[in-house]
Design a protein around this motif. Structure first.
Motif, PDB file in Angstrom:
ATOM      1  N   PRO A   1       0.831  -1.121   0.012  1.00 37.56           N
ATOM      2  CA  PRO A   1      -0.096   0.114   0.152  1.00 37.56           C
ATOM      3  C   PRO A   1       0.878   1.231   0.001  1.00 37.56           C
TER       4      PRO A   1
ATOM      5  N   ASP B   1      -5.807   3.853   0.574  1.00 36.56           N
ATOM      6  CA  ASP B   1      -5.785   2.404   0.820  1.00 36.56           C
ATOM      7  C   ASP B   1      -7.351   1.956   0.315  1.00 36.56           C
TER       8      ASP B   1
ATOM      9  N   GLN C   1      -7.625  -0.288  -3.208  1.00 34.89           N
ATOM     10  CA  GLN C   1      -7.865  -1.595  -2.687  1.00 34.89           C
ATOM     11  C   GLN C   1      -7.888  -2.770  -3.867  1.00 34.89           C
TER      12      GLN C   1
END
Ligand code: DC
Length: 220
Positions: A10, A179, A183
């Motif tokens: 991430p 994030d 995803q």
């Protein structure tokens, strides 16, 4: 030996810093795929393009040159002949890049380019889908993780050094939001080794990955 090393994870997990160090140690080429998505986002914003129009963005990318060069302080990014190294890190680009990178049509063009860059091996590539789509046969695959708090703190310190003072809470929110938006792209390959970098120094993470690479070479 010309290995392919894939580093996914991430935002602000330390991928680029670690990937650069690994590439330096091995005298390999480092490819920052996030910078490529940032460059195309910068161009889309500059041209007032509709960020919801995936096919148009993909078509624009087909006619766009993105070159990455190893500079003294990291990677220099040239977009259609213009040096965009700094401007692609602006909050404007950072906050819009997920809207551009989510389009499958655009990703297809980007992944093909990245595959071509990786073909000869001798590369360390970092991003979100490197171990799964770009280099599914990479010799070493790593997935870096760290808590949102830790990543926000690292970003905070980085920015303070550059004279930017965004409150820590705001950075936390931004990272959590990115994030969420990233995803779908963020995929851990089944054969990737997960390293949680929360309480580890950059040197410790680099050493761990170098150990994985040495192990891989020994077993070949
Ligand atoms: O690593 P970075 O923060 O510079 O990446 C910028 C954005 O690009 C990130 O929000 C997600 C996207 N990205 C992606 O979708 N796939 C990649 N291989 C690399 C980045």
């Amino acid at each position: 030996m010309a290995l392919q090393i894939a580093i996914d994870g991430p935002a602000a997990a330390g991928k680029s810093t670690v990937a650069k160090r690994i590439a330096d140690r091995l005298h390999y080429i480092y490819i920052d795929t996030g910078a490529m998505y940032r460059a195309v986002t910068y161009k889309a914003l500059k041209n007032n393009m509709d960020l919801n129009d995936g096919p148009a963005l993909a078509e624009m990318l087909r006619h766009t040159h993105i070159d990455l060069f190893a500079g003294r302080d990291g990677q220099t990014v040239i977009l259609d002949g213009e040096d965009v190294t700094d401007v692609i890190r602006s909050p404007e680009v950072t906050n819009h890049v997920s809207f551009v990178s989510k389009h499958p049509e655009l990703r297809e063009v980007m992944v093909d380019r990245q595959k071509a860059l990786a073909a000869k091996g001798g590369v360390v590539m970092d991003g979100r889908d490197i171990g799964t789509r770009v280099m599914p046969h990479a010799d070493v695959k790593v997935f870096l993780q760290a808590s949102v708090e830790e990543r926000a703190e690292r970003r905070y310190k980085e920015q303070i050094k550059k004279g930017i003072n965004t409150p820590l809470d705001e950075l936390k929110k931004e990272i959590a939001l990115r994030d969420e938006r990233d995803q779908k792209q963020l995929q851990k390959a089944e054969d990737a080794i997960v390293i949680d970098t929360t309480s580890l120094s950059i040197e410790a993470v680099t050493d761990k990955i170098m150990d994985l690479i040495k192990e891989r070479v020994r077993s070949q």
